[in-house]
Design a protein around this motif. Structure first.
Motif, PDB file in Angstrom:
ATOM      1  N   ALA A  26       0.828  -1.204   0.000  1.00  0.00           N
ATOM      2  CA  ALA A  26       0.000   0.000   0.000  1.00  0.00           C
ATOM      3  C   ALA A  26       0.864   1.256   0.000  1.00  0.00           C
ATOM      4  CB  ALA A  26      -0.930  -0.006   1.214  1.00  0.00           C
ATOM      5  N   VAL A  27       1.971   1.221   0.769  1.00  0.00           N
ATOM      6  CA  VAL A  27       2.889   2.364   0.791  1.00  0.00           C
ATOM      7  C   VAL A  27       3.529   2.565  -0.588  1.00  0.00           C
ATOM      8  CG1 VAL A  27       5.057   3.219   1.743  1.00  0.00           C
ATOM      9  CG2 VAL A  27       3.359   2.198   3.257  1.00  0.00           C
ATOM     10  N   ALA A  28       3.872   1.445  -1.246  1.00  0.00           N
ATOM     11  CA  ALA A  28       4.480   1.540  -2.577  1.00  0.00           C
ATOM     12  C   ALA A  28       3.518   2.168  -3.570  1.00  0.00           C
ATOM     13  CB  ALA A  28       4.918   0.156  -3.054  1.00  0.00           C
ATOM     14  N   ILE A  29       2.255   1.729  -3.530  1.00  0.00           N
ATOM     15  CA  ILE A  29       1.253   2.298  -4.445  1.00  0.00           C
ATOM     16  C   ILE A  29       1.040   3.777  -4.137  1.00  0.00           C
ATOM     17  CG2 ILE A  29      -1.182   2.219  -5.092  1.00  0.00           C
ATOM     18  CD1 ILE A  29      -1.113  -0.793  -4.673  1.00  0.00           C
ATOM     19  N   SER A  30       0.993   4.113  -2.850  1.00  0.00           N
ATOM     20  CA  SER A  30       0.791   5.514  -2.460  1.00  0.00           C
ATOM     21  C   SER A  30       1.952   6.394  -2.921  1.00  0.00           C
ATOM     22  CB  SER A  30       0.632   5.617  -0.944  1.00  0.00           C
ATOM     23  OG  SER A  30      -0.472   4.857  -0.494  1.00  0.00           O
ATOM     24  N   GLY A  31       3.188   5.876  -2.780  1.00  0.00           N
ATOM     25  CA  GLY A  31       4.346   6.653  -3.216  1.00  0.00           C
ATOM     26  C   GLY A  31       4.338   6.911  -4.707  1.00  0.00           C
TER      27      GLY A  31
END
Length: 407
Positions: A26-31
């Protein structure tokens, strides 16, 4: 369906045994989404500033300007020019005489560009939008000629809008012998009276250099014939495509003339803005690359978690590249979702800025209060493709090294 893609899709939307993998994904997609949204917003702001600059220059620059390729002047009675002026796409034509001269007022001397225009100039250029004062835009009344100068030039001469004594304008005589005994005989002299107007374009190139007057005065000052002009400024019929009109004029006039649209007339300004936009795009792409490192972290943990499944696939005959492609597709799917989310967020922010002006320029006396925004389809496509390519480039080699080590 491709086996690697099918398994990658299952892994993408299935619940992991370790919750931290879901969090990192989720953090990767958000970044990736934030980086993509930033690219959309920044590029759109640059487009907005370009549109603002184009709107400002519209007041002085015509839709199409024709000048001679060689020399300063051309004959307005030549067959090619006459044919060009009669084209059905041309709505109005203004013939101008422009050259440099020395202007003197109250003991102060300044070099300026004298631009003589005819009555059609107000049709081809929206000069009325940048005029200030209580006078009327009348440059010649049959007896006297009048000046409309830039605001900065007025300050340099310290003459004010309603100057009491006329401006003295000197232009060197063309040809003939130089008279060293009486230097004043080497110049043509003219006087310009106050029109009660000045223009302010907020561009030093114009405001500190230009004086508008009648073409009659300019021709007399620079000793130009009645059928000579330095430029032909054109207004197109409403709705006519500028690119097509430019191409048609180039065919009619030939190589002896330069045909320029507004962007080409201000080539240096727009070139600087394009370079700034390109540099910003490159820097944001590096930020996007850093954001994609989060994808590598989530994929590394996923590879470790699914190691037993991969060994089972290998025992069933799956080749190394098939196993590696599972996680490459996984990384590409994360990039795709991030790209879509980022573009949507960026477009939403641009729309909100256009409607409500969320971000202000921070100065009340500026001509622009809020950051201008103009979304272009080409920029959106460029951002989307960039995110996918950077995401693929970021995961391709690390995934193959990780699968080789852990599987």
């Amino acid at each position: 369906m491709n086996l690697s893609l099918y398994i990658a899709r299952r892994y993408m939307f299935s619940r992991k045994s370790h919750q931290v993998i879901n969090i990192i994904s989720a953090v990767a997609i958000s970044g990736v989404a934030l980086a993509a949204a930033a690219m959309v917003c920044v590029l759109s702001v640059f487009n907005g500033f370009r549109a603002v600059v184009a709107e400002q220059f519209t007041a002085m620059d015509p839709e199409i300007k024709v000048t001679a390729s060689l020399g300063k002047v051309f004959s307005t009675s030549s067959p090619a020019v006459v044919q060009a002026m009669r084209l059905p796409c041309i709505s109005a034509v203004s013939l101008c005489v422009e050259d440099r001269a020395m202007v003197q007022y109250g003991g102060k001397q300044v070099m300026a560009t004298i631009k003589g225009v005819d009555d059609n100039f107000t049709k081809v250029a929206a000069i009325g939008n940048i005029l200030y004062g209580n006078g009327e835009f009348v440059l010649d009344d049959g007896m006297n000629s009048y000046a409309v100068m830039g605001g900065e030039l007025m300050q340099m001469l310290n003459c004010g809008i309603l100057f009491t004594s006329p401006l003295e304008v000197y232009a060197p005589k063309r040809g003939g012998k130089v008279n060293m005994t009486i230097p004043s005989n080497n110049f043509n002299k003219g006087v310009l009276f106050s029109s009660g107007l000045v223009f302010a374009l907020n561009q030093p190139e114009y405001d500190a250099n230009y004086i508008l007057t009648s073409s009659k005065f300019a021709r007399k000052l620079f000793r130009r014939a009645a059928n000579e002009a330095t430029s032909m400024e054109l207004l197109l019929c409403e709705g006519y495509d500028i690119a097509k009109a430019k191409e048609l004029l180039e065919d009619v006039l030939g190589e002896e003339f330069n045909v320029q649209d507004r962007y080409e007339q201000q080539k240096d300004v727009y070139k600087v803005m394009q370079i700034e936009k390109l540099v910003s795009y490159i820097f944001l792409s590096f930020i996007l690359l850093v954001a994609c490192f989060n994808i590598i972290g989530s994929l590394a943990m996923l590879i470790i978690e699914k190691r037993d499944n991969m060994n089972t696939l290998r025992s069933m005959g799956a080749e190394n590249h098939t196993i590696a492609n599972i996680f490459v597709f996984e990384g590409c799917m994360v990039s795709f979702i991030g790209a879509v989310a980022g573009v949507v967020i960026g477009l939403l922010l641009c729309l909100l800025q256009q409607e409500f002006g969320l971000l202000s320029m921070g100065a009340r006396d500026w001509a622009i209060q809020d950051y201008p925004v103009a979304v272009e389809a080409g920029d959106i496509l460029a951002v989307f493709v960039t995110v996918l390519l950077v995401g693929f480039a970021a995961v391709w080699l690390p995934v193959r090294l990780l699968t080789k080590r852990f599987v």
